[in-house]
Design an enzyme around this catalytic site. Structure first.
Site, PDB file in Angstrom:
ATOM      1  N   HIS A 148       9.158  21.063   2.229  1.00 29.73           N
ATOM      2  CA  HIS A 148       8.554  19.777   1.885  1.00 29.73           C
ATOM      3  C   HIS A 148       9.377  19.169   0.756  1.00 29.73           C
ATOM      4  CE1 HIS A 148       5.534  17.022   0.136  1.00 29.73           C
ATOM      5  NE2 HIS A 148       4.844  17.129   1.256  1.00 29.73           N
ATOM      6  N   ASP A 190       6.087  28.431  -2.083  1.00 29.66           N
ATOM      7  CA  ASP A 190       5.165  27.315  -1.887  1.00 29.66           C
ATOM      8  C   ASP A 190       4.128  27.735  -0.848  1.00 29.66           C
ATOM      9  OD1 ASP A 190       3.837  24.978  -1.270  1.00 29.66           O
ATOM     10  OD2 ASP A 190       5.626  23.836  -0.725  1.00 29.66           O
ATOM     11  N   GLN A 218       0.657  25.368   2.481  1.00 34.28           N
ATOM     12  CA  GLN A 218       0.241  25.384   3.885  1.00 34.28           C
ATOM     13  C   GLN A 218      -0.181  26.769   4.364  1.00 34.28           C
ATOM     14  OE1 GLN A 218      -0.162  22.775   5.845  1.00 34.28           O
ATOM     15  NE2 GLN A 218       0.638  21.284   4.403  1.00 34.28           N
ATOM     16  N   LYS A 270      -5.864  21.387   0.224  1.00 32.42           N
ATOM     17  CA  LYS A 270      -5.406  21.973   1.484  1.00 32.42           C
ATOM     18  C   LYS A 270      -6.252  23.184   1.881  1.00 32.42           C
ATOM     19  CE  LYS A 270      -1.820  19.191   1.897  1.00 32.42           C
ATOM     20  NZ  LYS A 270      -0.430  19.608   1.757  1.00 32.42           N
ATOM     21  N   CYS A 320       7.002  14.056   4.827  1.00 28.54           N
ATOM     22  CA  CYS A 320       7.699  14.442   3.592  1.00 28.54           C
ATOM     23  C   CYS A 320       8.551  15.690   3.817  1.00 28.54           C
ATOM     24  CB  CYS A 320       6.711  14.673   2.449  1.00 28.54           C
ATOM     25  SG  CYS A 320       5.822  13.191   1.960  1.00 28.54           S
TER      26      CYS A 320
END
Length: 690
Positions: free
Chosen positions: A408, A485, A488, A511, A649
């Site tokens: 991202h 990260d 997700q 999220k 993104c």
């Protein structure tokens, strides 16, 4: 007594059973038990559809969908008795979600309770006599994905002769897991031919792709009888019903007391909830009913363009359960105050709630200490914090940073900016045409100059699940620090930061079914305390003079000013919610639903799936020949289906795949096969009408 020619029980017997069944469903009336088979119209329709008495000559019924007995086919009504019912009985009637019924009503809770006491303890959920969740058939996970390892091993609670497979095997031709076929909707509009209507999707048709198990003893061949764990109970009840002897308000047969006949496991025939067992089914150890879970999310009751909302934009943000909404409201009604240092009651309440949320995040991630949990606005701010604090302090000209093609923008831009500022080199891990990390190429990038590796655990644009543990270990072997990260990943799979061993792990609250404007940086405590603060101000200092400033240790040194207190508390409530469902349960359900959706989207002419990695999580990016992605998104919106279109993104990875934008449906645990069917119906309609 009416009769039929199918050697099935009389329609009155089926009506009686169905009558009691439907009255036990949430919001059904009347609630009293009655032997009048016509008191509840659904009971009558259900019974007649099974016996064939509701058959309309000339109805368009697929050739395979017949009841077979003595060679005489008896079709069931093409429209089915449940048309127009928002949650089909196949989905809702066979189970009570762990978040619904006695526990999930937010108005029966005490929002101020920090530990989520309005939910039952994990695993303390209704199971059948064999330890099988009685509602798993309606959740989307059927017996076919049960992890029995021995060949031919069976689950005693399932239809006799139905062999089990490991979770990664498929009992469905074309690679579609039978584990998702019972998730509360028609397995696909494909098998409903031209009868499918996205306005009122029929939810009772069988999937002709389901391979009938060899040697099946089911002579009736009813829809899903070789998949549903409750069918053996249905058969036992039908055989034992004796209407002529039944006193009003009961189902009676002396045979039910026989020692060699198991008692039926239907919850609507039980006066008390049965204790939980430890049996496994399709990877599940507790109840999971997507239709009942969906009721916890008020916005999912919305109508969009006159259609029921189907939320398939979960990779952008997830919806919020009532428990989170109530917790936020309770905070502002009873606890609102700034935290720490004040002597008054509301400050104590707010501080306790805020720090309790920190501990919940600690346990959710498996961190060693709450001191390793820093609250920020989201994953983007979290990455910038690491870049502008540790990165600015420790990186120097000539050092190298490695990111992947999957990132991202939030995990590219901060590193590119600091690289440009300090004369660093930014290297990129390549991926193959399926969107999978090329580990051999990654190994070649690592070296003595590598100081940081930053990569995503799950791609937001493709859904690729990266080999995170292996990548972290490889970076550490080269002497580099690692940031993962997890924006997700945390809503789709269990995460343990100690097992992962990343130096930093970041995610956003919105999220994972929490509020917007709140996120988390996990960092190893020693590393955090050796890092200079990013922002200066109140709350992060021990002492200030005009000559010298002394900072708190982590986490306070990174939480300058008044933070987002209420939303941190709301994030704690969201973590309570998903923890009660079980991240392993969520992962298993979503994986089966993803395979189901992938299979049926692939059948549409002109569609191209973008990102086809072997290991994916809940993202279905695609393009459709002859249409712009915005046109597809608008067509879906007209039918109440929300998806994301654009570059997400993540421009570098989309360009690597040869496109600028995609249509991106993305799944969560409150989505069902019915949601997927509506998506597929619209896209197929566009394809065939081009």
């Amino acid at each position: 007594m009416s009769t039929n020619t199918n050697n099935l029980p009389p329609v009155e017997a089926l009506q009686e059973l169905a009558n009691q069944f439907f009255k036990a469903l949430p919001n059904e009336v009347p609630k009293e038990i009655s032997l009048d088979p016509y008191e509840h119209p659904r009971a009558t329709a259900f019974a007649k559809s099974i016996t064939g008495e509701g058959f309309v000559p000339g109805a368009n019924v697929p050739a395979d969908d017949t009841l077979v007995q003595s060679g005489a086919p008896v079709p069931f009504a093409a429209a089915g008795p449940f048309s127009g019912i928002a949650a089909p009985p196949s989905a809702t009637g066979l189970g009570v979600s762990s978040t619904i019924a006695d526990y999930g009503n937010p108005h029966n809770t005490s929002p101020g309770v920090e530990q989520g006491n309005n939910y039952p303890p994990p695993g303390n959920l209704p199971f059948s006599n064999n330890g099988i969740p009685v509602f798993v058939a309606g959740s989307g996970i059927s017996p076919s994905s049960s992890p029995y390892s021995a060949p031919g091993a069976t689950n005693p609670g399932l239809t006799p002769g139905y062999e089990q497979t490991k979770p990664d095997q498929s009992n469905l031709s074309g690679g579609v897991p039978a584990s998702v076929a019972g998730s509360g909707a028609s397995p696909s509009y494909v098998h409903q031919q031209e009868n499918f209507s996205i306005k009122e999707p029929v939810t009772s048709f069988p999937d002709s792709n389901i391979d009938k198990p060899a040697g099946s003893k089911d002579v009736f061949a009813l829809p899903y009888t070789d998949e549903q764990p409750y069918w053996s109970d249905v058969e036992s009840i039908l055989k034992l019903i004796n209407i002529s002897d039944a006193p009003a308000g009961t189902l009676h047969s002396p045979l039910l007391q026989a020692a060699d006949i198991p008692a039926p496991s239907f919850y609507f025939l039980q006066s008390h909830r049965q204790p939980a067992g430890n049996g496994q089914l399709g990877g599940f150890t507790s109840g999971f009913d997507a239709y009942n879970i969906k009721r916890d999310f008020p916005v999912l009751n919305e109508k969009v363009n006159g259609k029921s909302l189907v939320w398939l934009d979960n990779a952008a943000t997830t919806q919020k359960p009532q428990a989170v909404i109530d917790r936020l409201s309770y905070f502002y009604q009873h606890e609102n105050s700034n935290i720490h240092r004040a002597a008054h009651e509301l400050a104590a309440r707010a501080t306790d709630a805020y720090e309790a949320a920190r501990k919940k995040v600690q346990h959710f991630l498996g961190a060693k200490s709450p001191n390793e949990i820093i609250f920020v606005r989201g994953a983007t701010e979290a990455i910038n914090l690491v870049a502008q604090s540790w990165g600015d302090q420790y990186l120097k000209s000539g050092d190298e940073i490695i990111v992947s093609y999957l990132e991202h923008h939030a995990n590219i831009v901060p590193w590119k900016r600091i690289a440009d500022k300090k004369g660093l080199t930014l290297k990129v891990i390549p991926v193959d045409d399926d969107g999978q990390i090329l580990l051999d190429e990654y190994a070649k990038l690592l070296g003595s100059k590598t100081k940081l590796v930053a990569f995503t655990q799950v791609s937001n644009a493709l859904g690729t699940v990266t080999p995170a543990e292996q990548m972290v270990a490889m970076a550490h072997a080269a002497g580099a620090k690692v940031l993962v990260d997890g924006a997700q990943s945390v809503s789709h799979m269990p995460v343990n930061v100690q097992t992962l061993d990343a130096d930093w792990f970041v995610f956003s609250g919105h999220k994972v079914f929490g509020p917007t404007g709140i996120g988390v940086v996990y960092g190893k405590e020693d590393l955090l305390n050796a890092t200079e603060p990013w922002q200066g101000g109140g709350n992060m200092i021990r002492d200030v003079t005009f000559e010298k400033i002394q900072y708190h240790k982590a986490p306070n040194r990174f939480e300058a000013g008044t933070g987002n207190i209420a939303d941190a508390v709301g994030l704690g409530a969201a973590i309570d919610y998903v923890a009660q469902l079980g991240m392993a349960n969520i992962s298993a359900y979503e994986h089966a639903l993803l395979e189901y959706a992938t299979y049926h989207l692939k059948q549409i002419p002109g569609i191209r799936l973008i990102g086809t990695a072997a290991h994916k999580a809940s993202v279905l990016s695609f393009t459709l020949k002859g249409y712009s992605n915005d046109d597809v998104g608008k067509a879906l919106n007209r039918e109440g289906i929300a998806v994301r279109t654009g570059h997400h993104c993540a421009q570098p990875i989309l360009r690597r795949m040869g496109v600028e934008t995609t249509v991106r449906p993305s799944l969560a645990f409150y989505n069902t096969c019915e949601d997927v069917d509506r998506l597929v119906a619209v896209v197929k309609g566009l394809a065939i009408n081009k």
